[in-house]
Enzyme design. Structure first.
Site, mmCIF file in Angstrom:
data_model
loop_
_atom_site.group_PDB
_atom_site.id
_atom_site.type_symbol
_atom_site.label_atom_id
_atom_site.label_comp_id
_atom_site.label_asym_id
_atom_site.label_seq_id
_atom_site.Cartn_x
_atom_site.Cartn_y
_atom_site.Cartn_z
ATOM 1 N N MET A 30 0.845 -1.206 0.000
ATOM 2 C CA MET A 30 0.000 0.000 0.000
ATOM 3 C C MET A 30 0.876 1.250 0.000
ATOM 4 O O MET A 30 0.418 2.337 0.374
ATOM 5 C CB MET A 30 -0.933 0.003 1.219
ATOM 6 C CG MET A 30 -1.919 -1.164 1.180
ATOM 7 S SD MET A 30 -3.434 -0.862 2.101
ATOM 8 C CE MET A 30 -2.793 -0.543 3.713
ATOM 9 N N ALA A 32 4.033 3.934 1.010
ATOM 10 C CA ALA A 32 4.702 4.406 2.234
ATOM 11 C C ALA A 32 5.777 3.377 2.613
ATOM 12 O O ALA A 32 5.824 2.869 3.731
ATOM 13 C CB ALA A 32 3.711 4.632 3.374
ATOM 14 N N LEU A 33 6.614 3.095 1.647
ATOM 15 C CA LEU A 33 7.526 1.954 1.764
ATOM 16 C C LEU A 33 8.646 2.202 2.770
ATOM 17 O O LEU A 33 9.076 3.332 2.976
ATOM 18 C CB LEU A 33 8.138 1.642 0.395
ATOM 19 C CG LEU A 33 7.131 1.340 -0.726
ATOM 20 C CD1 LEU A 33 7.875 0.966 -2.007
ATOM 21 C CD2 LEU A 33 6.157 0.233 -0.339
ATOM 22 N N HIS A 37 9.443 -3.480 3.254
ATOM 23 C CA HIS A 37 8.983 -3.744 1.881
ATOM 24 C C HIS A 37 10.172 -4.083 0.967
ATOM 25 O O HIS A 37 10.065 -4.948 0.089
ATOM 26 C CB HIS A 37 8.265 -2.518 1.304
ATOM 27 C CG HIS A 37 7.034 -2.129 2.059
ATOM 28 N ND1 HIS A 37 6.988 -1.048 2.908
ATOM 29 C CD2 HIS A 37 5.793 -2.668 2.084
ATOM 30 C CE1 HIS A 37 5.772 -0.942 3.427
ATOM 31 N NE2 HIS A 37 5.032 -1.912 2.943
ATOM 32 N N GLY A 147 5.113 -9.890 4.266
ATOM 33 C CA GLY A 147 5.883 -9.821 5.512
ATOM 34 C C GLY A 147 5.217 -10.619 6.622
ATOM 35 O O GLY A 147 3.988 -10.630 6.745
ATOM 36 N N GLN A 153 -2.597 -11.813 8.281
ATOM 37 C CA GLN A 153 -2.812 -11.592 6.837
ATOM 38 C C GLN A 153 -2.135 -12.694 6.030
ATOM 39 O O GLN A 153 -2.728 -13.255 5.083
ATOM 40 C CB GLN A 153 -2.245 -10.226 6.456
ATOM 41 C CG GLN A 153 -2.116 -9.999 4.964
ATOM 42 C CD GLN A 153 -1.732 -8.584 4.621
ATOM 43 O OE1 GLN A 153 -2.567 -7.694 4.696
ATOM 44 N NE2 GLN A 153 -0.483 -8.350 4.247
ATOM 45 N N ARG A 187 2.898 2.715 9.709
ATOM 46 C CA ARG A 187 2.161 3.502 10.711
ATOM 47 C C ARG A 187 3.064 4.029 11.828
ATOM 48 O O ARG A 187 2.608 4.827 12.650
ATOM 49 C CB ARG A 187 1.021 2.672 11.298
ATOM 50 C CG ARG A 187 -0.092 2.397 10.289
ATOM 51 C CD ARG A 187 -1.335 1.809 10.932
ATOM 52 N NE ARG A 187 -2.479 1.862 10.032
ATOM 53 C CZ ARG A 187 -2.920 0.830 9.296
ATOM 54 N NH1 ARG A 187 -2.317 -0.340 9.352
ATOM 55 N NH2 ARG A 187 -3.988 0.979 8.519
#
Ligand code: PAF
Length: 278
Positions: A30, A32-33, A37, A147, A153, A187
């Site tokens: 999504m 905002a690496l 990532h 990850g 997830q 975040r």
């Protein structure tokens, strides 16, 4: 590195690689690496492999009171990082291409989606499973990299790919951490300096608890102590749970692989982390 914003161009690029005999490895994000990532891209690279990353902030996986509108968006910096990491193509679908008017399909993975974050964030894993299915159908990769920080997830996606015979290798990549042990997360930028300093209590509490569980200490006591340590550090604890590493069922048998997962809020920022029980 190609940047592609329409499905036809994506399909053409992937088809050209396929005729050359390349394998396609996929890293969905999504944006905002951060280094977590990039570790996925590094893991995906290899001889004869083309790496596709996607950047799409998926509205379907955010609840009504979550941070969709303020979720960090840093496309230019993200593209630079991906190019430097050796990514071959970045898929940047517009929201109208992902969810055109009339879109009516929902993918829901029972069981493994239901407890933990699934209970705290209703609909979240349906949103993840739906967008990941759509991204898989667009990119049609041989393998996809996720990850371990988002452990539930990863378990949901593994279950879905197996149940639906998607034929994609799902590779879990170990969590990347700051020097003090805090798991990297897009975040973390919401934390102020004081909160950031306190947040290290999360990996520490999990580490202490994992040692106790590995020694055979009473699980209920160990979890209560971890809970108390997080509370004392200023966290509002959502859960600290010991689960079966595959099914995420609570109270796992000690002879099965187990995982300790936690979610807790520091101020308004909800952090998650997890650790294997050896
Ligand atoms: O882990 C993430 O960044 C997202 O949940 C994913 C897998 C890209 C789906 O939107």
């Amino acid at each position: 590195m190609q940047t592609v914003r329409d499905l036809e161009s994506l399909r053409e690029a992937v088809a050209a690689w396929r005729t050359e005999g390349a394998r396609v490895a996929f890293v969905p994000t999504m944006g905002a690496l951060h280094a977590g990532h990039i570790a996925l891209v590094e893991a995906a690279k290899g001889p004869g492999v083309k790496v596709v990353a996607s950047i799409f902030v998926n509205p379907k996986q955010f609840g009504p009171n979550e941070d969709l509108s303020r979720y960090p968006r840093k496309e230019k910096a993200d593209l630079t990082m991906l190019e430097e990491a050796g990514c071959d193509l970045v898929w940047l679908p517009p929201v109208e291409a992902m969810y055109p008017a009339g879109f009516a399909t929902n993918i829901s993975v029972a069981g493994v989606s239901e407890g933990l974050d699934g209970a705290a964030r209703p609909g979240h894993f349906d949103g993840v499973a739906t967008v990941v299915t759509k991204l898989f159908n667009q990119v049609r990769p041989d393998a996809a990299y996720f990850g371990e920080k988002d452990y539930q997830q990863l378990a949901v996606i593994r279950r879905m790919v197996s149940d639906l015979d998607m034929g994609i290798d799902i590779v879990g990549v170990p969590t990347q951490r700051d020097d003090d042990g805090l798991a990297l997360s897009s975040r973390n930028i919401y934390l102020d300096d004081e909160q950031r300093a306190k947040a290290v209590a999360l990996p520490r509490a999990l580490g202490v608890a994992a040692q106790g569980l590995a020694r055979g200490d009473d699980a209920e006591n160990v979890l209560a102590q971890a809970h108390a340590a997080l509370g004392a550090a200023g966290f509002e604890v959502d859960y600290v749970s010991l689960v079966d590493a595959e099914t995420l069922a609570l109270a796992p048998a000690a002879d099965r692989p187990r995982r300790l997962l936690a979610a807790a809020k520091m101020g308004h920022t909800r952090l998650i982390d997890n650790i294997a029980i050896e």
